[in-house]
Design a protein around this motif. Structure first.
Motif, short mmCIF file in Angstrom:
data_model
loop_
_atom_site.label_atom_id
_atom_site.label_comp_id
_atom_site.label_asym_id
_atom_site.label_seq_id
_atom_site.Cartn_x
_atom_site.Cartn_y
_atom_site.Cartn_z
N PHE A 100 0.94 -1.19 0.08
CA PHE A 100 0.05 -0.08 0.01
C PHE A 100 1.04 1.21 0.01
N GLY A 101 2.20 1.17 -0.41
CA GLY A 101 2.81 2.32 -0.36
C GLY A 101 2.95 2.96 -1.77
N TYR A 102 3.26 3.95 -1.96
CA TYR A 102 3.35 4.58 -3.32
C TYR A 102 4.36 5.71 -3.55
N GLU A 103 4.52 6.40 -4.60
CA GLU A 103 5.17 7.61 -4.63
C GLU A 103 4.21 8.69 -5.28
N LYS A 104 4.28 9.69 -4.24
CA LYS A 104 3.42 11.13 -4.42
C LYS A 104 3.13 11.39 -5.87
N PRO A 105 1.97 11.62 -6.33
CA PRO A 105 1.87 12.10 -7.76
C PRO A 105 2.29 13.26 -7.75
N THR A 106 2.58 13.93 -9.11
CA THR A 106 3.09 15.06 -9.26
C THR A 106 2.13 15.90 -10.34
N ASP A 107 0.91 15.32 -10.75
CA ASP A 107 0.32 16.03 -11.70
C ASP A 107 -1.14 16.39 -11.14
N TYR A 108 -1.21 16.80 -9.70
CA TYR A 108 -2.61 17.15 -9.24
C TYR A 108 -2.94 18.47 -10.15
N VAL A 109 -4.34 18.42 -10.25
CA VAL A 109 -4.97 19.56 -11.02
C VAL A 109 -6.29 19.78 -10.67
N LEU A 110 -6.76 20.77 -10.35
CA LEU A 110 -8.39 21.31 -10.29
C LEU A 110 -8.69 21.17 -11.53
N GLU A 111 -9.95 20.62 -12.04
CA GLU A 111 -10.80 20.79 -13.18
C GLU A 111 -12.05 21.25 -12.74
N GLU A 112 -12.71 22.04 -13.88
CA GLU A 112 -14.32 22.46 -13.48
C GLU A 112 -14.84 21.83 -14.85
N ARG A 113 -16.03 21.07 -14.36
CA ARG A 113 -17.01 20.28 -15.37
C ARG A 113 -18.14 20.44 -15.02
#
Length: 414
Positions: free
Chosen positions: A73-86
């Motif tokens: 359950f380990g992971y590498e932190k994402p680098t592509d977080y984005v807030l989108e509107e729809r």
């Protein structure tokens, strides 16, 4: 109540019986990373194993996952977080005429601009699957008003609805939490709503007769929860909670057992063993049929899904201090039968976990019907309010003021 519950369960006509698949390929990265091929398969191709050999290999794999759960359950932190509107969409999982009409109406409103766009957090899940649309995580963002957050630590909760939930399920709870000054991320589980592959009508790949894929879906869900907290920390949030219902409750518990940041925990319908729920549950009898036809037993399924069962991580959960816990179960539940929910409470008591227990006088599906939906909402809302308020008091000077119980009751009135 049982008749009502059964009728609601039988309303969906698009459940599909699928054959047993072992699905070792869905977790082969873990197998290879820890050099387990020889131990599990004796140097052979997993596809060449007999049914009994494959069952033994699956049991051994689950034991390895539980023993190495930090890695799984380990992971590498994402680098592509984005807030989108729809525009919000329903993404229904059943084909009832009323549901399809509701879906069409929401699409019409979006086309004519009669509804407002909403914000959604998107990022690539560190756990990859064979479906790109599933690997793009989706979480509707409900930021609390600034004036409601003033004078206390920034608090946020991650909300995970039930299996086969549409995209609007639990949104009312998120709006309620905003009134308490608590921001919310309503997380779409793997294979749900916008993450669902086009080939599916239902979120079948989250729980199915493919044993490895079901394990991988849980792994992805747990990692996605933790990644959401990473993003929230980037936004300055300091205190975190998680609320899970049914399948979401299982995912939420395992995430919390592996992440001390989750202080507030609301488990809405809970059980001990993933396999026992699927084997005995009314809403998963089509999955049981496929497994039973291949010769699998309830005991075998319990072992094959031990790595995604809360009972495997209860001792670990108990070692993490400062967790506040609510467990809600239903007296007449035919999906998470009450005996398994009571077993959960017994384990919690044995391990000294500080928890609250609430009982609904209904079943699993009837929890979503009036008046039980209001009662469930009160249990969940009042607990989350009190738990975060207590967390804030531990973090701020005693002289700082907090909303009164009367104000909380006023906000939570359905």
């Amino acid at each position: 109540m049982y008749c009502w519950e059964t009728r609601l369960t039988n309303e969906d006509s698009n459940r599909i019986v699928r054959p047993l698949e072992w699905g070792f390929d869905w977790v082969e990265d873990f197998i290879d990373a820890h050099g387990l091929r020889e131990k599990l398969f004796g140097g052979r191709d997993p596809e060449s194993l007999s049914r009994f050999e494959a069952e033994d290999a699956m049991a051994a794999l689950n034991a390895e996952i539980v023993a190495r759960s930090d890695a799984f359950f380990g992971y590498e932190k994402p680098t592509d977080y984005v807030l989108e509107e729809r525009y919000p969409q329903l993404f229904p999982t059943n084909v009832r005429p009323k549901t399809l009409a509701n879906d069409a109406e929401w699409k019409r409103k979006a086309e004519t601009g009669e509804i407002e766009k909403a914000q959604f957090l998107r990022f690539t899940s560190p756990v990859r699957t064979k479906y790109p649309e599933n690997d793009l995580v989706n979480a509707r963002w409900y930021p609390a008003p600034a004036e409601k957050m003033a004078g206390k630590p920034k608090q946020a909760i991650i909300v995970m609805p039930q299996w086969n939930a549409d995209a609007f399920s639990h949104n009312v709870l998120c709006s309620l939490f905003n009134r308490f000054g608590i921001s919310a991320l309503r997380l779409s589980k793997p294979y749900h709503d916008i993450r669902r592959p086009a080939e599916l009508e239902r979120s079948d790949y989250a729980v199915s007769a493919n044993l490895g894929r079901t394990i991988a879906a849980c792994r992805q869900a747990v990692v996605d929860i933790r990644c959401c907290m990473d993003w929230l920390e980037e936004q300055g949030y300091e205190q975190f909670g998680v609320l899970g219902t049914s399948l979401g409750s299982c995912y939420a518990f395992i995430a919390s057992a592996h992440d001390a940041r989750l202080q507030v925990n609301a488990f809405n319908h809970a059980s001990t063993a993933f396999g026992d729920v699927v084997w005995t549950g009314q809403s998963t009898r089509h999955i049981r049929q496929g497994l039973e036809e291949a010769g699998l037993t309830q005991e075998g399924l319990r072992t094959a899904w031990a790595s995604v069962s809360p009972f495997s991580y209860m001792e670990r959960f108990a070692t993490l201090t400062d967790k506040q816990v609510l467990v809600v179960h239903a007296k007449y539940d035919l999906t998470f039968i009450e005996a398994y929910s009571l077993e959960t409470l017994k384990h919690f008591s044995r391990l000294g976990i500080n928890y609250e227990s609430k009982v609904l006088p209904c079943g699993h599906y009837t929890t979503g019907e009036k008046p039980y939906a209001y009662l469930d909402g009160w249990f969940l809302g009042s607990f989350v309010y009190r738990a975060f308020r207590a967390a804030a008091r531990r973090a701020i000077p005693p002289s700082a003021s907090a909303p009164s119980g009367r104000e909380m009751a006023r906000h939570a009135t359905p």
